[in-house]
Design a protein around this motif. Sequence first.
Motif: not given
Length: 125
Positions: A112-125
């Motif tokens: 969950x932590x790794x997936x959350x990090x990927x999502x946040x990286x994608x959203x930040x651009x």
Amino acid sequence: MEPVNLFDLATRQSQWLSVRQSSVAGNIANANTPGYTATDVEPFDKVLDRTAVRLSATQSGHLGGVTEAAFSVKPQEPTGPAMPSKNTVVMENELMKAGEVRRSFELNTAIVKAFHTMMMTTLKG
């Protein structure tokens, strides 16, 4: 943005792990109780097999989704020789299950932590 099902799956698994941890703790606590029958939770893959696909209502006229079934805790089949007190708890098995639950919690959290990090990286651009 569509909700990501991985978070729902991780939540469901952590709930299942919590119920299993409670079952194992109860078994360990009652290891010396005469007549106590050890319990366990059905495997997580069976829980997923019987879980229906949940539909989401995108308009006010749509029907709601399927409600989730509770996890069932059932008595275990005796795995070793019968104790004179008729207690079916085998401490070695319960301690191994406790270790499995801990490792599964850690893996679940890491995913969950790794997936959350990927999502946040994608959203930040």
